[in-house]
Scaffold this active site. Structure first.
Site, PDB file in Angstrom:
ATOM      1  N   ARG A  65       0.830  -1.207   0.000  1.00 54.26           N
ATOM      2  CA  ARG A  65       0.000   0.000   0.000  1.00 54.26           C
ATOM      3  C   ARG A  65       0.867   1.262   0.000  1.00 54.26           C
ATOM      4  O   ARG A  65       0.531   2.269  -0.641  1.00 54.26           O
ATOM      5  CB  ARG A  65      -0.929  -0.011   1.222  1.00 54.26           C
ATOM      6  CG  ARG A  65      -1.930   1.113   1.240  1.00 54.26           C
ATOM      7  CD  ARG A  65      -3.002   0.894   2.300  1.00 54.26           C
ATOM      8  NE  ARG A  65      -4.011   1.933   2.271  1.00 54.26           N
ATOM      9  CZ  ARG A  65      -4.321   2.699   3.324  1.00 54.26           C
ATOM     10  NH1 ARG A  65      -3.711   2.520   4.484  1.00 54.26           N
ATOM     11  NH2 ARG A  65      -5.250   3.635   3.223  1.00 54.26           N
ATOM     12  N   HIS A  69       0.536   4.457  -2.451  1.00 55.75           N
ATOM     13  CA  HIS A  69       0.345   5.813  -1.930  1.00 55.75           C
ATOM     14  C   HIS A  69       1.522   6.729  -2.249  1.00 55.75           C
ATOM     15  O   HIS A  69       1.361   7.943  -2.325  1.00 55.75           O
ATOM     16  CB  HIS A  69       0.056   5.768  -0.429  1.00 55.75           C
ATOM     17  CG  HIS A  69      -1.342   5.326  -0.121  1.00 55.75           C
ATOM     18  ND1 HIS A  69      -2.008   5.647   1.038  1.00 55.75           N
ATOM     19  CD2 HIS A  69      -2.213   4.579  -0.844  1.00 55.75           C
ATOM     20  CE1 HIS A  69      -3.228   5.120   1.018  1.00 55.75           C
ATOM     21  NE2 HIS A  69      -3.370   4.455  -0.111  1.00 55.75           N
ATOM     22  N   ASP A  70       2.707   6.169  -2.444  1.00 57.56           N
ATOM     23  CA  ASP A  70       3.826   6.995  -2.885  1.00 57.56           C
ATOM     24  C   ASP A  70       3.610   7.411  -4.340  1.00 57.56           C
ATOM     25  O   ASP A  70       3.666   8.588  -4.686  1.00 57.56           O
ATOM     26  CB  ASP A  70       5.158   6.241  -2.739  1.00 57.56           C
ATOM     27  CG  ASP A  70       6.356   7.147  -3.024  1.00 57.56           C
ATOM     28  OD1 ASP A  70       6.267   8.355  -2.736  1.00 57.56           O
ATOM     29  OD2 ASP A  70       7.379   6.651  -3.535  1.00 57.56           O
ATOM     30  N   VAL A  73       0.973  10.162  -5.420  1.00 57.58           N
ATOM     31  CA  VAL A  73       1.103  11.536  -4.939  1.00 57.58           C
ATOM     32  C   VAL A  73       2.490  12.055  -5.330  1.00 57.58           C
ATOM     33  O   VAL A  73       3.500  11.597  -4.796  1.00 57.58           O
ATOM     34  CB  VAL A  73       0.903  11.595  -3.402  1.00 57.58           C
ATOM     35  CG1 VAL A  73       0.899  13.039  -2.928  1.00 57.58           C
ATOM     36  CG2 VAL A  73      -0.401  10.900  -3.008  1.00 57.58           C
ATOM     37  N   GLY A  75       4.154  11.314  -7.873  1.00 60.99           N
ATOM     38  CA  GLY A  75       4.945  10.248  -8.482  1.00 60.99           C
ATOM     39  C   GLY A  75       5.687   9.422  -7.446  1.00 60.99           C
ATOM     40  O   GLY A  75       5.673   9.713  -6.244  1.00 60.99           O
ATOM     41  N   SER A  79       8.096  10.528  -1.453  1.00 59.28           N
ATOM     42  CA  SER A  79       7.570  11.668  -0.677  1.00 59.28           C
ATOM     43  C   SER A  79       6.653  11.213   0.459  1.00 59.28           C
ATOM     44  O   SER A  79       6.482  11.937   1.443  1.00 59.28           O
ATOM     45  CB  SER A  79       6.839  12.658  -1.590  1.00 59.28           C
ATOM     46  OG  SER A  79       5.817  12.002  -2.307  1.00 59.28           O
ATOM     47  N   GLU A  91       2.500  14.240   3.606  1.00 62.32           N
ATOM     48  CA  GLU A  91       1.557  13.244   3.073  1.00 62.32           C
ATOM     49  C   GLU A  91       1.159  12.209   4.115  1.00 62.32           C
ATOM     50  O   GLU A  91       0.006  11.823   4.214  1.00 62.32           O
ATOM     51  CB  GLU A  91       2.197  12.494   1.892  1.00 62.32           C
ATOM     52  CG  GLU A  91       2.341  13.311   0.633  1.00 62.32           C
ATOM     53  CD  GLU A  91       3.141  12.560  -0.432  1.00 62.32           C
ATOM     54  OE1 GLU A  91       3.148  11.320  -0.431  1.00 62.32           O
ATOM     55  OE2 GLU A  91       3.769  13.240  -1.272  1.00 62.32           O
ATOM     56  N   ASN A  97      -3.798   8.384   5.029  1.00 64.29           N
ATOM     57  CA  ASN A  97      -2.571   7.697   5.459  1.00 64.29           C
ATOM     58  C   ASN A  97      -2.453   7.522   6.968  1.00 64.29           C
ATOM     59  O   ASN A  97      -1.858   6.547   7.438  1.00 64.29           O
ATOM     60  CB  ASN A  97      -1.341   8.471   4.965  1.00 64.29           C
ATOM     61  CG  ASN A  97      -1.165   8.354   3.464  1.00 64.29           C
ATOM     62  OD1 ASN A  97      -1.604   7.390   2.840  1.00 64.29           O
ATOM     63  ND2 ASN A  97      -0.535   9.357   2.865  1.00 64.29           N
ATOM     64  N   HIS A 196      -6.165  -5.800  -2.546  1.00 61.43           N
ATOM     65  CA  HIS A 196      -7.084  -5.921  -1.410  1.00 61.43           C
ATOM     66  C   HIS A 196      -7.381  -7.385  -1.084  1.00 61.43           C
ATOM     67  O   HIS A 196      -8.317  -7.670  -0.350  1.00 61.43           O
ATOM     68  CB  HIS A 196      -8.366  -5.128  -1.663  1.00 61.43           C
ATOM     69  CG  HIS A 196      -8.174  -3.641  -1.564  1.00 61.43           C
ATOM     70  ND1 HIS A 196      -9.167  -2.725  -1.795  1.00 61.43           N
ATOM     71  CD2 HIS A 196      -7.066  -2.912  -1.248  1.00 61.43           C
ATOM     72  CE1 HIS A 196      -8.693  -1.503  -1.631  1.00 61.43           C
ATOM     73  NE2 HIS A 196      -7.412  -1.586  -1.309  1.00 61.43           N
TER      74      HIS A 196
END
Ligand code: HEM
Ligand SMILES: *[C@@H]1O[C@H](CO)[C@@H](O)[C@H](O)[C@H]1NC(C)=O
Ligand SMILES: *[C@@H]1O[C@H](CO)[C@@H](O)[C@H](O)[C@H]1NC(C)=O
Ligand SMILES: *[C@@H]1O[C@H](CO)[C@@H](O)[C@H](O)[C@H]1NC(C)=O
Ligand SMILES: *[C@@H]1O[C@H](CO)[C@@H](O)[C@H](O)[C@H]1NC(C)=O
Ligand SMILES: *[C@@H]1O[C@H](CO)[C@@H](O)[C@H](O)[C@H]1NC(C)=O
Ligand SMILES: *[C@@H]1O[C@H](CO)[C@@H](O)[C@H](O)[C@H]1NC(C)=O
Ligand SMILES: *[C@@H]1O[C@H](CO)[C@@H](O)[C@H](O)[C@H]1NC(C)=O
Ligand SMILES: *[C@@H]1O[C@H](CO)[C@@H](O)[C@H](O)[C@H]1NC(C)=O
Ligand SMILES: *[C@@H]1O[C@H](CO)[C@@H](O)[C@H](O)[C@H]1NC(C)=O
Ligand SMILES: *[C@@H]1O[C@H](CO)[C@@H](O)[C@H](O)[C@H]1NC(C)=O
Ligand SMILES: *[C@@H]1O[C@H](CO)[C@@H](O)[C@H](O)[C@H]1NC(C)=O
Ligand SMILES: *[C@@H]1O[C@H](CO)[C@@H](O)[C@H](O)[C@H]1NC(C)=O
Length: 355
Positions: A65, A69-70, A73, A75, A79, A91, A97, A196
């Site tokens: 995950r 999520h990296d 946002v 790319g 971050s 973030e 998050n 998932h």
């Protein structure tokens, strides 16, 4: 040179340009990017992930995950790992998050191992990509090579996480739009949703479906009634009693990364509105059914889609930086080192003054 021969030369030049194959799909990322500069990088990350997984198998889902999520946002630039500071909410502290995203300590441990062998060489962004790949192998025996050479960003804004990460309340068209914004296809959306099939969720992410769903129904009618009863038992109406409770995302095989997720969706066992939404449009439900019927086909596509997601807006070459500490941008790091020096001097002075 005559005009005619000039034209001939020009058209020959154009022909050569047009016949030159376009750059590989993965852009400047390369398999084995660290072959020469840090040949043990990928195995050090793999060993770190494997030992964290042996201690707590839940980290694998967290790491997969984390990669998603990296990449969604700013790319795949690491971050998501940057800590908030006095003047910036990062973030990782955005509602999608915090408190659910985890695995940060595993990335820190992998980074330490890699820094010890090859300082200032391997990006935090690549470590996330490797760790997600290793997690797929550990939970689903899904193996793929991940091109690397990503560089780290130095900006991390909570607001961008909230704006780019799809909500579990999303309908099909919102999901399609969120993935299209990252150049990911409808098929890749469905394929990646198969993540998932492992991991857990807090009650808050599906509460909308089990209490006060609509004016005519307490429970979402597209959720299995028996499953809703189970979920209500796990997640009491009183939120102060269920704030930290988590339930498995895939009721059928909760800890195996496999295509059972799609069988669950077919049986109205998808946990989120966004999971069950995959049956609401023909071009999505076709892919759900294909994946449900083709375990190895899905596994192959999953690896390819992870590689594709991993190309999102990457920094390469001389762009960005190789962060020293994945939680802190290098310039800020330097600032804190100077800060410590200044403080020590002050302490020395006060010590001298008291003598
Ligand atoms: C399609 C849109 C998606 C939505 C709306 C979504 C939403 C969510 C939510 C709400 C959670 C539970 C958070 C919590 O309450 O604890 C979750 C967990 C998870 N998601 Fe997604 N997700 C999506 C796509 C993806 C993709 C593309 C991946 C990776 C390829 C992914 C991997 C995971 C994993 C592994 C977990 C379990 C995490 C854990 O056990 O800590 N998700 N997702
Ligand atoms: C690194 O080594 C592997 C295995 O020998 C090879 O497949 C890959 O192309 C190499 N990559 C680079 C960038 O040298
Ligand atoms: C092992 O996992 C637990 C959580 O289950 C965690 O608190 C602990 O820090 C982990 N230990 C190591 C050495 O990774
Ligand atoms: C894992 O997959 C490989 C092929 O990719 C296969 O040869 C091996 O038997 C599988 N292992 C398990 C435990 O299923
Ligand atoms: C999907 O959700 C968006 C945003 O909430 C909304 O604007 C749109 O009307 C919804 N589409 C459908 C088909 O329900
Ligand atoms: C999507 O592809 C277009 C065209 O190649 C490119 O300009 C854009 O930056 C890409 N967007 C993302 C998020 O990768
Ligand atoms: C259900 O929602 C309605 C408004 O949508 C609200 O008036 C009512 O208090 C809610 N009931 C419960 C039990 O939360
Ligand atoms: C909700 O649970 C908390 C903690 O158990 C309790 O103090 C509180 O009275 C409960 N609220 C209601 C409305 O039942
Ligand atoms: C939830 O977890 C947090 C942090 O671990 C803790 O402070 C809080 O008391 C927990 N809440 C409940 C209801 O268990
Ligand atoms: C999927 O289907 C919907 C309507 O059924 C359509 O609006 C959308 O453009 C389709 N997307 C693709 C990629 O085919
Ligand atoms: C399973 O999926 C693979 C990869 O998409 C495909 O090549 C194969 O034909 C599929 N098999 C069946 C039985 O549908
Ligand atoms: C971030 O990096 C860019 C260029 O890589 C640089 O111009 C900028 O000053 C950096 N910002 C911070 C806060 O480090
Ligand atoms: C925010 O704080 C960081 C250090 O924590 C500093 O490098 C940066 O310049 C600050 N930015 C602003 C806009 O004050």
């Amino acid at each position: 040179m005559s005009m005619v021969s000039l034209m001939k030369l020009l058209s020959l030049f154009l022909l050569v340009v047009l016949l030159t194959p376009p750059p590989a799909v993965q852009g400047q990322l390369k398999i084995g990017f660290y072959n020469k500069t840090c040949s043990t990088a990928e195995s050090l990350v793999q060993q770190t992930v494997a030992s964290a997984f042996a201690n707590n198998s839940g980290v694998a889902a967290g790491l997969i995950r984390l990669f998603f999520h990296d990449c969604f946002v700013r790319g795949c630039d690491g971050s998501v790992l940057i800590d908030s500071t006095a003047n910036n909410t990062a973030e990782k502290d955005a509602p999608p998050n915090n408190p659910s995203l985890h695995g940060f300590e595993v990335i820190d441990a992998a980074k330490s191992a890699v820094e010890a062998k090859c300082p200032n060489t391997v990006s935090c962004a690549d470590i996330i990509a490797f760790a997600a790949r290793d997690s797929s192998a550990l939970t689903g025996n899904i193996s793929y090579q991940i091109p690397s050479g990503r560089r780290d960003g130095n900006i991390s804004l909570s607001s961008e996480a909230s704006a780019n990460l799809p909500s579990p309340l999303s309908n099909a068209s919102t999901l399609i739009k969120a993935f299209a914004a990252k150049n990911l296809t409808v098929d890749e959306l469905v394929t990646l949703s198969g993540a998932h099939s492992i991991g857990v969720s807090h009650c808050s992410s599906f509460r909308n479906r089990i209490y006060n769903f609509s004016s005519t129904s307490q429970v979402d009618p597209t959720l299995s009634a028996a499953y809703a009863t189970l979920l209500r038992l796990a997640c009491p109406f009183n939120t102060s009693q269920s704030g930290n409770t988590t339930v498995a995302l895939d009721l059928i095989t909760p800890s195996a990364l496999d295509n059972a997720y799609y069988k669950g969706v077919q049986l109205t066992l998808g946990l989120f509105t966004s999971d069950q939404a995959l049956l609401t449009q023909a071009n999505l439900s076709t892919a759900v059914n294909d994946n449900a019927n083709n375990a190895s086909g899905w596994a192959t596509k999953f690896g390819r889609a992870m590689v594709q997601m991993g190309t999102t807006e990457v920094k390469t070459g001389t762009q960005g930086e190789i962060r020293k500490n994945c939680r802190v941008v290098n310039s800020a790091n330097l600032g804190s080192i100077i800060g410590v020096d200044v403080k020590e001097e002050e302490e020395d002075e006060s010590l001298m003054a008291s003598m």
